[in-house]
Write a protein that holds these residues in place. Structure first.
Motif, PDB file in Angstrom:
ATOM      1  N   TRP A  11       6.227   2.254  37.077  1.00 16.27           N
ATOM      2  CA  TRP A  11       7.528   2.427  35.908  1.00 16.27           C
ATOM      3  C   TRP A  11       6.901   1.903  34.428  1.00 16.27           C
ATOM      4  CZ3 TRP A  11      10.420  -1.438  39.627  1.00 16.27           C
ATOM      5  CH2 TRP A  11      11.372  -0.619  40.747  1.00 16.27           C
ATOM      6  N   CYS A  12       7.532   2.114  33.612  1.00 11.57           N
ATOM      7  CA  CYS A  12       6.970   2.313  32.171  1.00 11.57           C
ATOM      8  C   CYS A  12       7.107   0.535  32.015  1.00 11.57           C
ATOM      9  CB  CYS A  12       7.937   2.724  31.316  1.00 11.57           C
ATOM     10  SG  CYS A  12       8.284   4.496  31.675  1.00 11.57           S
ATOM     11  N   CYS A  15      10.266  -1.849  31.647  1.00  8.05           N
ATOM     12  CA  CYS A  15      11.655  -1.335  32.240  1.00  8.05           C
ATOM     13  C   CYS A  15      12.423  -2.364  33.043  1.00  8.05           C
ATOM     14  CB  CYS A  15      10.896  -0.142  33.293  1.00  8.05           C
ATOM     15  SG  CYS A  15      12.392   0.511  33.975  1.00  8.05           S
ATOM     16  N   ASP A  17      13.888  -2.071  35.742  1.00  8.02           N
ATOM     17  CA  ASP A  17      13.604  -1.893  36.966  1.00  8.02           C
ATOM     18  C   ASP A  17      12.932  -3.032  37.643  1.00  8.02           C
ATOM     19  OD1 ASP A  17      15.039   0.586  36.923  1.00  8.02           O
ATOM     20  OD2 ASP A  17      13.576   1.719  37.512  1.00  8.02           O
ATOM     21  N   CYS A  46      13.786   7.145  38.905  1.00  9.71           N
ATOM     22  CA  CYS A  46      12.722   6.168  38.642  1.00  9.71           C
ATOM     23  C   CYS A  46      13.343   4.971  39.772  1.00  9.71           C
ATOM     24  CB  CYS A  46      12.880   5.545  37.363  1.00  9.71           C
ATOM     25  SG  CYS A  46      12.339   6.607  36.025  1.00  9.71           S
ATOM     26  N   ASN A 116      21.290   3.085  33.470  1.00  6.43           N
ATOM     27  CA  ASN A 116      20.611   2.968  32.095  1.00  6.43           C
ATOM     28  C   ASN A 116      21.175   4.187  31.233  1.00  6.43           C
ATOM     29  OD1 ASN A 116      19.311   5.350  33.326  1.00  6.43           O
ATOM     30  ND2 ASN A 116      17.406   4.187  33.710  1.00  6.43           N
ATOM     31  N   GLY A 120      16.023   9.026  33.543  1.00  9.13           N
ATOM     32  CA  GLY A 120      14.733   8.566  33.205  1.00  9.13           C
ATOM     33  C   GLY A 120      13.449   9.509  33.809  1.00  9.13           C
ATOM     34  N   GLN A 193      20.716  -1.423  33.304  1.00  7.16           N
ATOM     35  CA  GLN A 193      19.062  -1.833  33.504  1.00  7.16           C
ATOM     36  C   GLN A 193      18.519  -0.844  32.143  1.00  7.16           C
ATOM     37  OE1 GLN A 193      17.535   1.683  35.155  1.00  7.16           O
ATOM     38  NE2 GLN A 193      15.725   1.040  34.117  1.00  7.16           N
ATOM     39  N   CYS A 195      16.481   1.277  29.743  1.00  6.10           N
ATOM     40  CA  CYS A 195      15.297   1.998  29.830  1.00  6.10           C
ATOM     41  C   CYS A 195      14.739   2.218  28.467  1.00  6.10           C
ATOM     42  CB  CYS A 195      15.835   3.598  30.297  1.00  6.10           C
ATOM     43  SG  CYS A 195      14.528   5.039  30.176  1.00  6.10           S
ATOM     44  N   PRO A 196      13.553   1.343  28.284  1.00  6.04           N
ATOM     45  CA  PRO A 196      12.990   1.439  26.984  1.00  6.04           C
ATOM     46  C   PRO A 196      12.439   2.777  26.719  1.00  6.04           C
ATOM     47  CG  PRO A 196      11.735  -0.064  28.244  1.00  6.04           C
ATOM     48  CD  PRO A 196      13.114   0.588  29.202  1.00  6.04           C
ATOM     49  N   THR A 197      11.994   3.410  27.575  1.00  3.21           N
ATOM     50  CA  THR A 197      11.408   4.709  26.961  1.00  3.21           C
ATOM     51  C   THR A 197      12.253   5.825  26.597  1.00  3.21           C
ATOM     52  OG1 THR A 197       9.708   4.321  28.917  1.00  3.21           O
ATOM     53  CG2 THR A 197       9.783   6.563  28.300  1.00  3.21           C
ATOM     54  N   TYR A 198      13.584   5.857  27.019  1.00  2.37           N
ATOM     55  CA  TYR A 198      14.521   7.064  26.694  1.00  2.37           C
ATOM     56  C   TYR A 198      15.735   6.547  26.210  1.00  2.37           C
ATOM     57  CZ  TYR A 198      11.061  10.150  29.005  1.00  2.37           C
ATOM     58  OH  TYR A 198       9.875  10.692  29.359  1.00  2.37           O
TER      59      TYR A 198
HETATM   60 FE1  SF4 Z   1      12.079   2.706  33.647  1.00  6.09          FE
HETATM   61 FE2  SF4 Z   1      12.912   4.568  31.686  1.00  6.09          FE
HETATM   62 FE3  SF4 Z   1      10.460   4.492  32.390  1.00  6.09          FE
HETATM   63 FE4  SF4 Z   1      12.186   5.266  34.099  1.00  6.09          FE
HETATM   64  S1  SF4 Z   1      11.670   6.252  32.268  1.00  6.09           S
HETATM   65  S2  SF4 Z   1      10.532   3.733  34.711  1.00  6.09           S
HETATM   66  S3  SF4 Z   1      13.864   3.952  33.962  1.00  6.09           S
HETATM   67  S4  SF4 Z   1      11.835   2.681  31.502  1.00  6.09           S
END
Ligand code: SF4
Length: 316
Positions: A11-12, A15, A17, A46, A116, A120, A193, A195-198
């Motif tokens: 996982w990022c 995250c 999660d 994810c 989220n 993701g 939850q 999701c810091p990436t998206y």
């Molecule tokens: Fe978590 Fe978003 Fe990365 Fe998926 S894309 S692992 S939900 S941070």
């Protein structure tokens, strides 16, 4: 028991999660659930990797199909502690029909949605819980669809325990998971939850109000609050339609709070309604003593399942 596995976690960083998996591990440890008596089912996304990171029985199932797998396992072996997990896209998009059908059944198990607002794993498309008009960083245009309200849908579908947790409040989430697992019937946890990436809108700072500083006190105004701190009582105490109606109605009203104030904790809890397992035991008297998982189905490689009654019915 140690509920962590050695599987590499991809996982990022940051995250939400991670907090959810920790909370599940802590809950299983606190309840002292033997590893061979617990099974975690996950959908696709994810969050689907969760079953790889928990050292209990686990099945990484199909997209949107986690609830049929998990309910089947519980009905085959009622002694098991069953936890199903999946994302909001998995559970409220492709799996929405199963979500509603599971609520009507009320099988004694727990379902967590890792919510989220985005898909993701496939690079951040809008999921069913992203609010209308929001434009996260991976969307070319603002979201054009209305969002699903998971709490309201769970209440309307018949889930008998409905709650919301927050991935970065692991202690509260652990307590909610324990309450959900101990509940006799189908329990649902909507877990916020980030999701810091998206999802660059519903971030950790957004939930904690860091973007919303009170000019008088110079402190953040947190969006997240706990229902239990307000004297809210989610429990159906007596077996009466009026009481049930009152508790369902207040839960639905609370489920509509969002943006400025976001409730967490238990919205609705009905221990009086019979679970599917109990209804099944009434219909099949020795179901709980001799469930399908304990029955011999083959001998010497040959099926010994007696289907003659079924064939008799089909005879023309
Ligand atoms: Fe978590 Fe978003 Fe990365 Fe998926 S894309 S692992 S939900 S941070």
């Amino acid at each position: 028991a140690d509920y962590k596995t050695e599987v590499h976690n991809d996982w990022c960083p940051g995250c939400g999660d991670f907090g959810i998996v920790s909370a599940i591990q802590m809950a299983l440890a606190e309840m002292e659930v033997p590893r061979h008596k617990a099974a975690v089912f996950s959908g696709v996304g994810c969050s689907g990797k969760t079953s790889h990171y928990l050292n209990v029985y686990g099945v990484h199932t199909l997209h949107g199909r986690v609830l049929p797998f998990a309910q089947g396992a519980k009905l085959a072996n009622p002694e098991m502690t069953i936890v199903a997990v999946g994302g909001d896209g998995d559970g409220l998009g492709i799996g929405a029909g199963h979500f509603v059908a599971a609520g009507r059944r009320n099988v004694d198990m727990t379902y967590l949605i890792f919510n989220n607002g985005v898909y993701g794993l496939t690079k951040g498309q809008a999921s069913p819980t992203l609010k209308l008009g929001l434009k996260t960083k991976s969307l070319p245009e603002p979201n054009v669809n209305q969002s699903v309200n998971p709490i309201a849908l769970a209440i309307a579908s018949g889930f008998t325990f409905v709650a919301r947790g927050y991935a970065y409040d692991v202690r509260q989430l652990k307590d909610l998971i324990i309450a959900a697992v101990k509940h006799r019937g189908l329990s649902f946890l909507d877990v916020l939850q980030p999701c810091p990436t998206y999802n660059d809108i519903n971030t950790r700072d957004w939930f904690s109000g860091m973007d919303n500083i009170d000019e008088m006190t110079n402190k953040p105004r947190p969006r997240i609050y706990k229902l239990e701190d307000t004297g809210y009582d989610p429990v159906v105490h007596i077996d009466s339609p009026a009481e049930e109606n009152e508790k369902l109605t207040q839960a639905l009203i609370k489920s509509n709070e969002w943006d400025a104030k976001i409730p967490t904790g238990i919205f609705y809890k009905n221990d009086i309604a019979a679970s599917y397992d109990e209804r099944m035991a009434e219909r099949i008297p020795n179901y709980l003593e001799n469930p399908p998982a304990y029955q011999e189905i083959s001998s010497g490689g040959r099926s010994i399942t007696d289907i003659s009654k079924m064939l008799d019915v089909l005879e023309v």
